[in-house]
Design a protein around this motif. Sequence first.
Motif, mmCIF file in Angstrom:
data_model
loop_
_atom_site.group_PDB
_atom_site.id
_atom_site.type_symbol
_atom_site.label_atom_id
_atom_site.label_comp_id
_atom_site.label_asym_id
_atom_site.label_seq_id
_atom_site.Cartn_x
_atom_site.Cartn_y
_atom_site.Cartn_z
ATOM 1 N N ASP A 108 6.715 -2.604 1.598
ATOM 2 C CA ASP A 108 5.441 -1.953 1.291
ATOM 3 C C ASP A 108 5.564 -0.917 0.182
ATOM 4 O O ASP A 108 4.584 -0.624 -0.511
ATOM 5 N N SER A 109 6.746 -0.324 0.006
ATOM 6 C CA SER A 109 6.907 0.689 -1.031
ATOM 7 C C SER A 109 6.808 0.086 -2.428
ATOM 8 O O SER A 109 6.671 0.808 -3.410
ATOM 9 N N ARG A 110 6.877 -1.232 -2.505
ATOM 10 C CA ARG A 110 6.776 -1.894 -3.804
ATOM 11 C C ARG A 110 5.343 -2.266 -4.157
ATOM 12 O O ARG A 110 5.084 -2.833 -5.220
ATOM 13 N N LEU A 111 4.418 -1.986 -3.244
ATOM 14 C CA LEU A 111 3.018 -2.214 -3.550
ATOM 15 C C LEU A 111 2.510 -1.146 -4.519
ATOM 16 O O LEU A 111 3.056 -0.049 -4.601
ATOM 17 N N VAL A 112 1.453 -1.455 -5.218
ATOM 18 C CA VAL A 112 0.889 -0.514 -6.184
ATOM 19 C C VAL A 112 0.477 0.789 -5.506
ATOM 20 O O VAL A 112 0.628 1.887 -6.059
ATOM 21 N N LEU A 113 -0.022 0.682 -4.273
ATOM 22 C CA LEU A 113 -0.487 1.857 -3.550
ATOM 23 C C LEU A 113 0.603 2.899 -3.403
ATOM 24 O O LEU A 113 0.345 4.098 -3.420
ATOM 25 N N PHE A 114 1.846 2.432 -3.286
ATOM 26 C CA PHE A 114 2.943 3.355 -3.043
ATOM 27 C C PHE A 114 3.877 3.442 -4.254
ATOM 28 O O PHE A 114 5.069 3.672 -4.104
ATOM 29 N N ALA A 115 3.311 3.195 -5.432
ATOM 30 C CA ALA A 115 4.131 3.303 -6.634
ATOM 31 C C ALA A 115 4.643 4.722 -6.813
ATOM 32 O O ALA A 115 5.735 4.949 -7.325
ATOM 33 N N SER A 116 3.861 5.702 -6.378
ATOM 34 C CA SER A 116 4.293 7.097 -6.429
ATOM 35 C C SER A 116 5.293 7.358 -5.309
ATOM 36 O O SER A 116 5.032 7.029 -4.151
ATOM 37 N N PRO A 117 6.468 7.949 -5.605
ATOM 38 C CA PRO A 117 7.446 8.247 -4.557
ATOM 39 C C PRO A 117 6.878 9.118 -3.437
ATOM 40 O O PRO A 117 7.199 8.921 -2.267
ATOM 41 N N ASP A 118 6.018 10.077 -3.796
ATOM 42 C CA ASP A 118 5.443 10.944 -2.770
ATOM 43 C C ASP A 118 4.531 10.163 -1.826
ATOM 44 O O ASP A 118 4.501 10.429 -0.619
ATOM 45 N N ALA A 119 3.790 9.221 -2.364
ATOM 46 C CA ALA A 119 2.899 8.424 -1.525
ATOM 47 C C ALA A 119 3.688 7.585 -0.522
ATOM 48 O O ALA A 119 3.189 7.270 0.561
ATOM 49 N N LYS A 120 4.918 7.245 -0.874
ATOM 50 C CA LYS A 120 5.742 6.414 0.003
ATOM 51 C C LYS A 120 6.072 7.103 1.321
ATOM 52 O O LYS A 120 6.411 6.441 2.317
ATOM 53 N N LEU A 121 5.960 8.421 1.361
ATOM 54 C CA LEU A 121 6.286 9.164 2.576
ATOM 55 C C LEU A 121 5.432 8.731 3.769
ATOM 56 O O LEU A 121 5.876 8.838 4.911
ATOM 57 N N ILE A 122 4.233 8.255 3.491
ATOM 58 C CA ILE A 122 3.362 7.843 4.590
ATOM 59 C C ILE A 122 3.951 6.665 5.358
ATOM 60 O O ILE A 122 3.602 6.413 6.522
ATOM 61 N N LEU A 123 4.872 5.940 4.739
ATOM 62 C CA LEU A 123 5.455 4.779 5.386
ATOM 63 C C LEU A 123 6.419 5.163 6.506
ATOM 64 O O LEU A 123 6.693 4.338 7.386
ATOM 65 N N ALA A 124 6.930 6.396 6.491
ATOM 66 C CA ALA A 124 7.849 6.827 7.550
ATOM 67 C C ALA A 124 7.147 6.883 8.906
ATOM 68 O O ALA A 124 7.606 6.247 9.866
ATOM 69 N N PRO A 125 6.042 7.633 9.041
ATOM 70 C CA PRO A 125 5.361 7.635 10.342
ATOM 71 C C PRO A 125 4.803 6.274 10.724
ATOM 72 O O PRO A 125 4.768 5.922 11.902
ATOM 73 N N VAL A 126 4.370 5.486 9.730
ATOM 74 C CA VAL A 126 3.889 4.133 10.027
ATOM 75 C C VAL A 126 5.008 3.297 10.628
ATOM 76 O O VAL A 126 4.823 2.576 11.627
ATOM 77 N N SER A 127 6.197 3.418 10.061
ATOM 78 C CA SER A 127 7.348 2.673 10.568
ATOM 79 C C SER A 127 7.690 3.087 11.992
ATOM 80 O O SER A 127 8.037 2.247 12.833
ATOM 81 N N ILE A 128 7.606 4.372 12.271
ATOM 82 C CA ILE A 128 7.931 4.863 13.611
ATOM 83 C C ILE A 128 6.935 4.326 14.638
ATOM 84 O O ILE A 128 7.316 3.921 15.744
ATOM 85 N N ILE A 129 5.667 4.294 14.276
ATOM 86 C CA ILE A 129 4.649 3.753 15.185
ATOM 87 C C ILE A 129 4.891 2.261 15.435
ATOM 88 O O ILE A 129 4.864 1.790 16.581
ATOM 89 N N VAL A 130 5.139 1.517 14.364
ATOM 90 C CA VAL A 130 5.411 0.081 14.499
ATOM 91 C C VAL A 130 6.671 -0.145 15.320
ATOM 92 O O VAL A 130 6.730 -1.057 16.160
ATOM 93 N N LEU A 131 7.686 0.695 15.105
ATOM 94 C CA LEU A 131 8.931 0.567 15.858
ATOM 95 C C LEU A 131 8.692 0.765 17.348
ATOM 96 O O LEU A 131 9.243 0.032 18.177
ATOM 97 N N GLY A 132 7.882 1.760 17.700
ATOM 98 C CA GLY A 132 7.589 1.988 19.109
ATOM 99 C C GLY A 132 6.932 0.782 19.754
ATOM 100 O O GLY A 132 7.310 0.357 20.857
#
Length: 375
Positions: free
Chosen positions: A305-329
């Motif tokens: 997902d970090s390679r999508l245009v939405l997360f082209a900005s490194p700072d925007a990629k941070l949102i993927l951490a909590p998303v990953s934790i929720i999916v992992l649970g």
Amino acid sequence: MHTTVNAMRHLDSLRIIAACAVVVLHYSDYFKELPIGRIVGAHVWHFNLFVDLFFVVSGFVIARQYFDDVGDRPAIGRFLWRRIARIYPLHLATLTFYIGIALALSFGMARTDNPARYSFSDLPAQLLLLHAFVGERLTFNFPSWSLSAEMFCYLLFPLIVALTLRRKTLIIAFVALSAFANSVWVATMDTLPWSEWINEGGAFRAVPAFSLGIACSVYRDQIAGWPATRGALILALGAFILFGSWLTPMAALVAVYVIAVLAIQLDCSGRDTLLSTLKLDHLAPLTYSTYMLHMPVATVIITLDSRLVLFASPDAKLILAPVSIIVLGIASVLSYRYFETPARRYLTDLYDRRFAPAVAAPPAVVAPITQREIA
């Protein structure tokens, strides 16, 4: 008041805490190009030693459940099969996931910044759970190296039991000698501290911790009588989490051993503490699935997902951490309920039907083991 049934409240709580700590460690690496990622990464390197906590708890639990049940070849065979039935299905599933990615890379259907992770030459060791001995590098679902180390300890377990039955104090000697042998190897071969052994030597790293757990089980009546301070475990655990990165690797390993023994002492004596009252032990069955699935989840959510245009900005990629934790649970719950447990039961029943005349399975021990098995 002493407990008789739920005797693992502190150790089970530590298991899920340790699994979450490993997730934090590995997920922080995905954000190392960001200031917050570098800060977190620099202060959580010692979380990798929570794997050694798993080894101690595993030795303790295995000894409690099987110490008197590995006295002959049929019983040993059933013990080893039960362990394989617990750890191998999810290992094979996650390995298959990464083999799929490796094939996609081979056919040019995907790209990666770390092609060495998908080396097909490491597959035989992965499939045979030998990658804590001869793993070329950290490949595929790399946290699974600890399964290889665990399997080595399971193979040693009947031998350790036989030695201990001859003379109880030999288990103490085994703990000391295994740690001493690792230290001698480091000194003579000029390797990394053995607390950092993973794909080469990780199996031997696990032996002192696993045998320490066995020793604590053998001497649990004596341990229950030790004087204990209720706040010692929380203080030691909190200090390790916050300040453990200041320690040397070997000092941090000793700290993990101390934390494990403090938890064992509390559970053996049946004491309640703040940690036990938090009821984190109810999440303990998810420890293995959390540990094994956190990297596949990160591969799908963070890497792709970090390679999508939405997360082209490194700072925007941070949102993927909590998303990953929720999916992992969610994935951990589904895996435990609908994959790991059915697979374990099927494989155990299959073995029992085939070898029932050789060794009978006492039905009374099945339920507790399903809640306590460590990987």
